[in-house]
Design an enzyme around this catalytic site. Sequence first.
Site, mmCIF file in Angstrom:
data_model
loop_
_atom_site.group_PDB
_atom_site.id
_atom_site.type_symbol
_atom_site.label_atom_id
_atom_site.label_comp_id
_atom_site.label_asym_id
_atom_site.label_seq_id
_atom_site.Cartn_x
_atom_site.Cartn_y
_atom_site.Cartn_z
ATOM 1 N N HIS A 246 -6.298 -12.404 13.830
ATOM 2 C CA HIS A 246 -5.056 -10.879 13.939
ATOM 3 C C HIS A 246 -4.466 -11.942 15.376
ATOM 4 O O HIS A 246 -4.588 -12.172 16.271
ATOM 5 C CB HIS A 246 -4.729 -9.976 13.572
ATOM 6 N N GLU B 219 0.993 -0.994 0.043
ATOM 7 C CA GLU B 219 0.327 0.306 0.146
ATOM 8 C C GLU B 219 1.269 1.390 -0.042
ATOM 9 O O GLU B 219 0.227 2.382 -0.845
ATOM 10 C CB GLU B 219 -1.123 -0.251 1.170
#
Length: 888
Positions: free
Chosen positions: A343, A7
Site C-alpha cells: 500500500h 465496513e
Amino acid sequence: MPVVVVESPAKAKTINKYLGSDYTVLASYGHVRDLPPKDGSVDPENGFDMKWEVGSDSKKHVKAIADALKDDNALILATDPDREGEAISWHLEEALRKRKAIGKDTAVSRVVFNAITKSAVTEAMANPRQVDAPLVEAYLARRALDYLVGFNLSPVLWRKLPGAKSAGRVQSVCLRLIVEREMEIEAFDPREYWTVKALLSTPRGQEYEARLTTLAGKKLEKFDLGNATQAELAVQAVTSRALSVTSVEAKPGARNPAPPFMTSTLQQEASRKFGMGARQTMSAAQRLYEAGRITYMRTDGIDMAPEAVQAARDAIKDRYGEEYVPPSPRIYKNKAKNAQEAHECIRPTDMTRDAAALKIADKDQARLYDLIWKRTLACQMEAAKLERTTVEIGSEDGQVGLRATGQVVLFDGFLRVYEEGRDEPAEDDDGRLPQISQGDPAAFAKGSLRNQFAKADKSDAVTEDASGGMARHDAAIMAGNEAVLALQSFTQPPPRYTEATLVKKMEELGIGRPSTYASIVTTIQDREYVRKEGNRLIPEDKGRIVTIFLLNFFRQYVGYEFTANLEEELDHVSAGQQDWKELLSGFWRDFSAAIAETSELRIKEVLDVLDDALAPTLYPPREDGGDPRVCPLCGEGRLHLKTSKSGGFVGCGRYPECRYTRPIGGDAGEAQDRVLGEDAGDEISLRTGRFGPYVQRGQVTEEVKKPPRASLPKGWTPDAMDLEKALTLLSLPREVGEHPDGGVITTNFGRFGPYVHHKAEGEAKGVYANLKDPDDVFHIGMNRAVELLAEKRANPGGRGRAAAKPLKELGEHPRDGGPVNVLDGRYGPYVKWDKVNATLPKDTEPDAVTMDMAVALIDEKAAKKGKGRKKAPAKKKAAPKKKAAAKK
C-alpha cells in the site's frame, strides 16, 4: 441501484456523499462471520475444514444487505484494501450466497481505494475486479493457525499452570520479548565510570564546555577513570595546567528527513510525542480515514503516489518558498522485513489543508492529523544544512587534552516543519559554540558546572528511572575551582519496552503485521501478563511463568525466527506461490505431537522444570552467604515455585506449618516477612500472601488452623510496620461506642475498604457506611459515626447523598440519543449511556475519551451483553372490528 458494502457506517456515509443517489451504500459492521469459540471449528482430519458462523449482531446487517439486493441485482464489495478487507468481502459473499440473496445472474465485484476521496472512489468504481483468492487463502491459513494454537495450547496451560489464561501464536512471542528484556535488566551488573568536564572561557569572555579526552598523553577510554580516586587525580591534572586551543575544525553536514508514516512508525511517533497507545492511535487514525482525511492507515509501505508527491511539493513551495523544495522528488524504499501489503504510505488526502484548516474537534484526531500532515510535507523537503565544529584544547606538555563540540544550523530545511522523535535521548546533541580561534588561551571560566551536575544528579539519582532501567547515580568532585568537575556514572541496562519500541522490535523481527500490532499489545495487557507503568511494559509473574513454560516445552513455537518464517510463508500464500493447506498440514503435524507429549506431564514435573529455569531470579544470593533456598521465616523449610489462580509465587515447602510466601520478582518478600515481636506469649509476624502483606498472631498448629490475621490497609507499607501498628490492626474491629438507639458501633477494614458498622434491633446484618480515610477506622468519633450511618439508612441503595458528578460530559449519543458521560466507579472510570456501562481501557485517561471512542466501547459492551440499540416502542395494534352478525 447497485448495493455497495463497506465496513463501517462512518465510511458508508462518506462514500455515499461521493456516489450519490445512484447507489445504495450499506455497512457490514466489520466481519460478519467468525469461527465459533469451541473445539472442532477447524478440523485437521478433514482438510482443515472451517465451520463459520454469522454473529448474532451481524445477522441484521446481512439481512439488510440481502433485502437491498432484492431491488437491485448488483453487489459491489468495497471493504478495506488489505488482507482483512479481502476476507470481509469473501465472508459477505459466502454468507449472502448461503441465504440465496445472490443468484446466478447477480453481478458481484470487488473495488478497492486507498483513500476515501471522490477521485479515488470514482476511479475504483471504474476498475472493478473479483475477490482475490490467494489473499483470502492467506487469511484462512492465518486464522486456522491462530485457532489451532489457541484452542490446543491454552488447555495445556490451564491444566499445568493454574492462573494462566491463554496463549496465542504471535502474542506469546511478543510476551517473550518483554520477559526476556526484564531478565536482562535483572541480570545486569552496572559498571562504574567517571567523566571530567571543564567550563572554559574565550578571550572575549564567552563560556563553553569541554570534556577530558587525553590524560598522561594517552587517549581516555570509557572505563579508564574507574573510581573516585582516579577521577580526582584527573581533575587535578586539568586544573594544574594552562590550556590553549590547538585546533578548530568546522565541517559541513546535512540531515535528511524521515520517510513518511506507515502503521508501525505512526504508532511509535504518536507514543513518543503524545503518549498515545497503539490501540488509541489506530482508533483515531481509523476515524480520520473514514472521514476521507488520510489514506489507509494499515500499511507497511512508505512509497507515495506520484500525484501526491507533486501535491506535497506544491504545498511546500506555496507555504515556505521554493528554496525548501529539493530539485527532484525524494523516493523511499521499505526496509521492513516481510513487507507485503504493497500500500501507499499514510498521508493526508489534501496536502494544502493543515489541522487548523480542517478544524477537527476530536483532540486525538486533530493532533494525529497534524503529525501525519507535517511528516508528509517534511519527507519531501530539502535537507537541513549544518556546520559541525570540533575544538581541541591541550596543555603545553601534551599531558592533558579536552574536546568541545557544537553545531550550527545554516539552513533549517525540513526542520522548519517537523523533527522525528527518539525512543532514547541521544548523547551527541551538541549546542552552539562561541567564536573560537586556534591559539586562543582556554582559561577556566568564572562560572560553575555545579548547577548543571546537580540537575543531572537530581534527574538520574533514583533507583529506577523512567526508561525502566537501572538509574545512574552521579556525584561531583571539586579540585581547586568549580569550573572543573568529575561526574560519576554507571552503565545502564537496556530500557524496558514501550508500546512503540515493542512494535518497532516486532517489525524488525518480521513478527505480526500492521493490522495486528495494536491488538497483540492490547491482548497481553488485558490478560494481565503485562502491566503498563508510565509508558513502560513490565511483565507480571504469571506472564513470566507462561513464557518460561513455553520456552521449555514449546520453544520452537515461540521462536523469533520460526514465527517470522511462518509469516513469510503466509506471504507466499497471499502471492499465490504456496498452497495454504500444505502450510497448515506441516505445522499441525509437529505441533500436535508437542501438545500430546506435554499433556502427559504431571504438574510437579512442570513446576520442577520452571523452578530450575527461574532459579537465578527466584533465589538470588544472600548477603550473608547463606543458602538462598532456605525459608527466611521458619529457617527449616526449603523454598519452591508454586502456582495459584492469581499466578506464580515462591513458598515454603513446610506448608501449612509455615505459610511464608513472596512474589517471583527478586527478594522483596524477604525484607517484608519478619517477626515483629511478642504479645501475651504470641509471636506477631509480618507476612506476604496471595492477596498482599498481612500481620498474624501466633503460628498455624493442629489446634489453631487459622490464627488471627489482618491485611495491611491502603497506604500502609510493609517497611513501616512495627509491633505497635500490628497490634492495632489485630485489635480490630474497634468499638466506637453505644449507638443512641442501642447496639454497638464498630469500625474495621473490609473487602471494599474502611467502614463503620451498626446493627440495630430487627436488622439482619446491620448497616455498613464507607469511610474515605483509612485512619478514620482508628479515630472516628461517635457523632460523625452516627451521622454517616443515618445517611446510609436514608439512602440504602446509593453511594452518597447525590448522584455522582460526571468526570467528563461527552454530549448526546450521535446515533441513538441520550447523554453519554464518563463517570468514576468502584472499579475505575467508565462510560455510561442509557443502561450500558463500559469500563475504560487501562491506559486511557478520562479526559482523553472522545465521543467516537465512547460509542465504540458502548457498542462493544452492548454486544457482549446481547443488548442492541434502543428500539422504538412497538405500536399498539388496533382492536379488530366486530363483524356483523350473519343473517340467517
